[in-house]
Design a protein around this motif. Structure first.
Motif, PDB file in Angstrom:
ATOM      1  N   LYS A  18       0.838  -1.198   0.000  1.00  0.00           N
ATOM      2  CA  LYS A  18       0.000   0.000   0.000  1.00  0.00           C
ATOM      3  C   LYS A  18       0.873   1.248   0.000  1.00  0.00           C
ATOM      4  O   LYS A  18       2.013   1.224   0.468  1.00  0.00           O
ATOM      5  N   PRO A  19       0.362   2.368  -0.512  1.00  0.00           N
ATOM      6  CA  PRO A  19       1.127   3.614  -0.450  1.00  0.00           C
ATOM      7  C   PRO A  19       1.492   3.970   0.987  1.00  0.00           C
ATOM      8  O   PRO A  19       0.673   3.821   1.903  1.00  0.00           O
ATOM      9  N   LEU A  20       2.728   4.442   1.179  1.00  0.00           N
ATOM     10  CA  LEU A  20       3.210   4.838   2.499  1.00  0.00           C
ATOM     11  C   LEU A  20       3.439   6.343   2.511  1.00  0.00           C
ATOM     12  O   LEU A  20       4.201   6.872   1.707  1.00  0.00           O
ATOM     13  N   ILE A  21       2.766   7.022   3.445  1.00  0.00           N
ATOM     14  CA  ILE A  21       2.942   8.455   3.654  1.00  0.00           C
ATOM     15  C   ILE A  21       3.605   8.654   5.009  1.00  0.00           C
ATOM     16  O   ILE A  21       3.157   8.101   6.010  1.00  0.00           O
ATOM     17  N   CYS A  22       4.675   9.420   5.048  1.00  0.00           N
ATOM     18  CA  CYS A  22       5.334   9.746   6.308  1.00  0.00           C
ATOM     19  C   CYS A  22       5.076  11.205   6.650  1.00  0.00           C
ATOM     20  O   CYS A  22       5.251  12.087   5.796  1.00  0.00           O
ATOM     21  N   ALA A  23       4.657  11.446   7.885  1.00  0.00           N
ATOM     22  CA  ALA A  23       4.471  12.799   8.396  1.00  0.00           C
ATOM     23  C   ALA A  23       5.540  13.033   9.452  1.00  0.00           C
ATOM     24  O   ALA A  23       5.426  12.574  10.589  1.00  0.00           O
ATOM     25  N   VAL A  24       6.597  13.735   9.062  1.00  0.00           N
ATOM     26  CA  VAL A  24       7.762  13.931   9.923  1.00  0.00           C
ATOM     27  C   VAL A  24       7.488  15.114  10.840  1.00  0.00           C
ATOM     28  O   VAL A  24       7.639  16.272  10.439  1.00  0.00           O
ATOM     29  N   ASN A  25       7.104  14.815  12.068  1.00  0.00           N
ATOM     30  CA  ASN A  25       6.644  15.845  12.991  1.00  0.00           C
ATOM     31  C   ASN A  25       7.762  16.508  13.785  1.00  0.00           C
ATOM     32  O   ASN A  25       7.567  17.566  14.381  1.00  0.00           O
ATOM     33  N   GLY A  26       8.946  15.874  13.802  1.00  0.00           N
ATOM     34  CA  GLY A  26      10.066  16.427  14.558  1.00  0.00           C
ATOM     35  C   GLY A  26      11.362  15.829  14.058  1.00  0.00           C
ATOM     36  O   GLY A  26      11.446  15.412  12.899  1.00  0.00           O
ATOM     37  N   VAL A  27      12.361  15.751  14.925  1.00  0.00           N
ATOM     38  CA  VAL A  27      13.664  15.267  14.476  1.00  0.00           C
ATOM     39  C   VAL A  27      13.576  13.838  13.949  1.00  0.00           C
ATOM     40  O   VAL A  27      12.868  12.993  14.495  1.00  0.00           O
TER      41      VAL A  27
END
Length: 249
Positions: free
Chosen positions: A94-103
């Protein structure tokens, strides 16, 4: 709890949940994440996977305290759940979305090589600290990052052990969109919902065709990196870096 899992409208959100340790990956968290990715791949009701972190970090990378203890007691040579997570990332249907919220440090950065879309908070930063730790790259990053960012951008990130801020990460090509911190998850989720509205069979077909062209490169790079990492792990430079880390703590 090390990983929170929630489902909404065919989007499965995985939240790294060790905020007190900046979501650093332990063996337990590697296994939990690998299992969750495999389950998302197999679940026909999941269209998109969204990965983010709890608190002020995306992930501070490998838990160096645990790593140092395992090197000292000899258990590190017995294996790790890290390769299982990398396999799960490479095999994710499945498509993978990353939400990089910090370091994002170490695997907190290299994991982005497996993402289809990366959203990054304007206050987040990335670092690949391998040379400062006296070790080699991981997670096929020596292959995936040049593919994603271009050779020179990837070389700087992998060789320098320096921080890269969100604006620079966007310019380099490792971040697709930079968002205000308070808008990050909502923006990532809006795009996830767009994808989730499409037929899952079509999403998986697109994902499969994109991923297939990288499989051989990932496998070859992983073998090379593992050999180099094993050769350097516990060596003089690595031992000195881990000792310095312990003294700082």
């Amino acid at each position: 709890m090390t990983l929170r899992i929630s489902d909404d409208n065919k989007v499965r959100t995985l939240t790294l949940d060790r905020p007190e340790a900046l979501n650093a990956f332990t063996e337990e968290l590697y296994l939990a994440t690998a299992t969750a990715l495999d389950e998302a791949s197999a679940d026909p009701d999941v269209a998109v996977v969204l990965l983010t972190g709890e608190g002020r970090a995306f992930s501070a990378g490998n838990d160096l305290k645990e790593m140092q203890a395992r090197i000292a007691d000899g258990s590190y040579s017995g294996g790790s759940n890290f390769p299982r997570m990398i396999t799960a990332l490479a095999d994710l249907t499945k498509p993978l979305i990353c939400a990089v919220n910090g370091v994002g440090v170490g695997i907190g950065t290299t994991i982005l090589g497996y993402a289809d879309l990366v959203f990054m908070s304007s206050t987040a930063r990335l670092k690949c600290p391998f040379t400062s730790l006296g070790v080699a790259p991981e997670a096929a990053s020596s292959y995936l990052l040049p593919q994603l960012m271009g050779r020179q951008n990837a070389a700087w990130m992998l060789l320098s052990s320096e921080w890269v801020d969100a604006e620079e990460a966007h310019r380099m090509g490792i971040a697709w969109k930079v968002c205000a911190p308070e808008e990050l998850l909502a923006d990532a989720r809006r795009h996830a919902d767009v994808l989730a509205a499409r037929p899952v069979s079509s999403l998986t077909a697109v994902k499969r065709t994109i991923a297939q062209s990288y499989r051989a490169g990932i496998a070859d790079a992983t073998a090379r990196e593992n050999a180099e990492f094993a050769d350097l792990l516990g060596g003089a430079a690595n031992a000195a870096a881990l000792d310095q880390f312990s003294q700082r703590r």
